[in-house]
Enzyme design. Structure first.
Site, PDB file in Angstrom:
ATOM      1  N   HIS A   1     -11.026  14.228   6.205  1.00 18.27           N
ATOM      2  CA  HIS A   1     -10.844  14.301   4.752  1.00 18.27           C
ATOM      3  C   HIS A   1     -10.177  15.597   4.301  1.00 18.27           C
ATOM      4  O   HIS A   1     -10.003  15.829   3.101  1.00 18.27           O
ATOM      5  CB  HIS A   1     -12.218  14.137   4.070  1.00 18.27           C
ATOM      6  CG  HIS A   1     -12.155  13.808   2.620  1.00 18.27           C
ATOM      7  ND1 HIS A   1     -12.661  14.651   1.644  1.00 18.27           N
ATOM      8  CD2 HIS A   1     -11.647  12.727   1.977  1.00 18.27           C
ATOM      9  CE1 HIS A   1     -12.470  14.100   0.456  1.00 18.27           C
ATOM     10  NE2 HIS A   1     -11.845  12.940   0.619  1.00 18.27           N
TER      11      HIS A   1
ATOM     12  N   LYS B   1      -7.431  18.520   3.390  1.00 19.16           N
ATOM     13  CA  LYS B   1      -6.100  18.582   2.780  1.00 19.16           C
ATOM     14  C   LYS B   1      -5.678  20.046   2.814  1.00 19.16           C
ATOM     15  O   LYS B   1      -5.886  20.791   1.843  1.00 19.16           O
ATOM     16  CB  LYS B   1      -6.125  18.114   1.321  1.00 19.16           C
ATOM     17  CG  LYS B   1      -6.874  16.816   1.027  1.00 19.16           C
ATOM     18  CD  LYS B   1      -8.204  17.079   0.429  1.00 19.16           C
ATOM     19  CE  LYS B   1      -8.922  15.868  -0.109  1.00 19.16           C
ATOM     20  NZ  LYS B   1      -8.835  14.632   0.569  1.00 19.16           N
TER      21      LYS B   1
ATOM     22  N   ASP C   1       2.847  29.778   9.380  1.00 17.47           N
ATOM     23  CA  ASP C   1       3.203  31.026  10.064  1.00 17.47           C
ATOM     24  C   ASP C   1       2.003  31.924  10.339  1.00 17.47           C
ATOM     25  O   ASP C   1       2.164  33.147  10.461  1.00 17.47           O
ATOM     26  CB  ASP C   1       4.252  31.801   9.254  1.00 17.47           C
ATOM     27  CG  ASP C   1       5.623  31.140   9.284  1.00 17.47           C
ATOM     28  OD1 ASP C   1       5.851  30.306  10.176  1.00 17.47           O
ATOM     29  OD2 ASP C   1       6.457  31.453   8.417  1.00 17.47           O
TER      30      ASP C   1
END
Length: 407
Positions: free
Chosen positions: A180, A182, A187
């Site tokens: 779930h 996000k 870098d």
């Protein structure tokens, strides 16, 4: 619940493109920073990052001097950018593009020099898909982890375009839980996280929030978590160690949590830590897609009844039944006014602390899913979230007594 496949890792080399993220710094400064950071190995970007005591977290938000500058869709704080979606409630993906929150992600990806790691529950943004393919084409290593059902199996996903371009996309396969998260790590320096799914609905129709933070220590936390997910370690079985569970970035304390594995580095899991903060709070404002945990609600009801706690909250209309106990107890809890989805997962405590991330306040989020949360101690950031709360509060409605059926 059907989940899907994973593929093997593909490594690429860097071509040394410079980082450009939403006007945080000028070209000359960026070039100097890159030389010092990546060529000489000097960490000039976060010289005041120090590890905060894990045994006794200090609330330093009220003493910070963070100045917020308004930018399209949010605020720039120098070392971070904060965004809130502005729902327009449309399914016309071809006509409506260029949302500030989407543009910010694209700018971050287009500025990547070496690596972009993305963990996305859902994914169908064509502009962000194109940005990831551009990064891969110029030699940036791009890696993706997603949910088997809501990621790879979604008929509207654009993840297949990434796979066709040769980008590795791994999923959590067949299991009764969600990947779930996000978040992006870019870098080893920038972390993007929040409640926003990388979809048209997430960025154009739903109420969401996201933050981009510049910190090598925070990026290390998220890189380690991504590597675990990419290697197939999901849910409660994933290792619980976090390299830097409590850090200070430009005078702001930030606590990191990954669930469902908890935080083995300091013995806390998120529900326990959140309960501690709520127990000490004088004011609480929350915005929740779903709130089902009685271990959080019952103490708030009790303390509000005794006059020790000032509580106001907004919940997603379709999930309001779970907060019936709070509404029936007379707490100021409203159902949201968005005709689509109210997707925030936020607590604002004492006008000074923000709890934000992918974590729905539910048992499955804590026990089964892969989630990430930041607890940010900063009064200026809290003020920005309070402005979002007030805007959504004005749109929200009181649930009538007849609809509640309080017994």
């Amino acid at each position: 619940m059907s989940k899907s496949r994973s593929t093997n890792t593909k490594k690429r080399t860097s071509n040394g493109q410079r980082v450009t993220i939403g006007g945080v710094s000028g070209i000359v400064i960026v070039v100097i920073v890159i030389v010092a950071q990546y060529v000489l190995g000097i960490d000039v970007l976060n010289t005041d990052d120090t590890t905060a005591p894990t045994s006794a977290p200090v609330n330093i938000g009220g003493s910070t001097t963070t100045t917020l500058t308004a930018i399209p869709g949010g605020y720039d704080g120098g070392w971070f950018q904060l965004y809130f979606t502005q729902p327009i409630n449309t399914e016309d993906e071809s006509r409506f593009t260029g949302a500030p929150i989407e543009n910010a992600i694209i700018a971050a990806i287009d500025g990547a020099q070496k690596t972009v790691d993305m963990a996305a529950f859902e994914f169908n943004s064509q502009p962000i898909t194109d940005a990831l393919i551009r990064a891969d084409d110029r030699g940036v290593q791009v890696r993706v982890v997603t949910d088997g059902e809501y990621g790879l199996e979604d008929p509207e996903t654009t993840l297949d375009q990434l796979e066709d371009a040769g980008i590795t996309v791994n999923s959590d396969g067949n299991r009764n839980a969600y990947m779930h998260d996000k978040f992006f790590v870019i870098d080893g320096l920038y972390v993007w996280t929040g409640s926003t799914n990388i979809t048209h609905n997430g960025m154009y129709n739903n109420n969401n929030n996201a933050i981009l933070i510049r910190s090598t220590q925070l990026a290390q936390n998220y890189t380690d978590e991504f590597n675990e997910l990419f290697a197939g370690q999901f849910g409660a079985s994933s290792p619980g160690e976090i390299p830097n569970p409590d850090i200070v970035v430009n005078g702001t304390q930030i606590e990191t949590f990954f669930e469902a594995e908890g935080n083995a580095s300091n013995g806390h899991d998120l529900p326990t830590r959140l309960a501690e903060l709520l127990d000490e709070a004088h004011t609480v404002r929350f915005m929740a897609f779903v709130l089902t945990r009685t271990d959080l609600m019952d103490p708030m009801i009790e303390r509000a009844a005794s006059g020790d706690l000032d509580v106001m909250g907004i919940v997603e209309r379709s999930q309001r039944s779970y907060t019936k106990s709070m509404m029936c107890a007379g707490l100021q809890v409203r159902q949201d006014g968005n005709p689509d989805v109210f997707h925030h997962k936020v607590f604002i405590i004492d006008d000074d602390i923000v709890v934000m991330g992918s974590f729905n306040f539910s048992k499955s989020a804590a026990d089964n899913n892969d989630e990430n949360v930041l607890i940010i101690h900063n009064a200026a950031i809290a003020s920005a979230y309070l402005q979002e709360f007030q805007t959504r509060w004005n749109e929200a409605t009181v649930v009538s007594a007849s609809d509640l059926n309080c017994s």
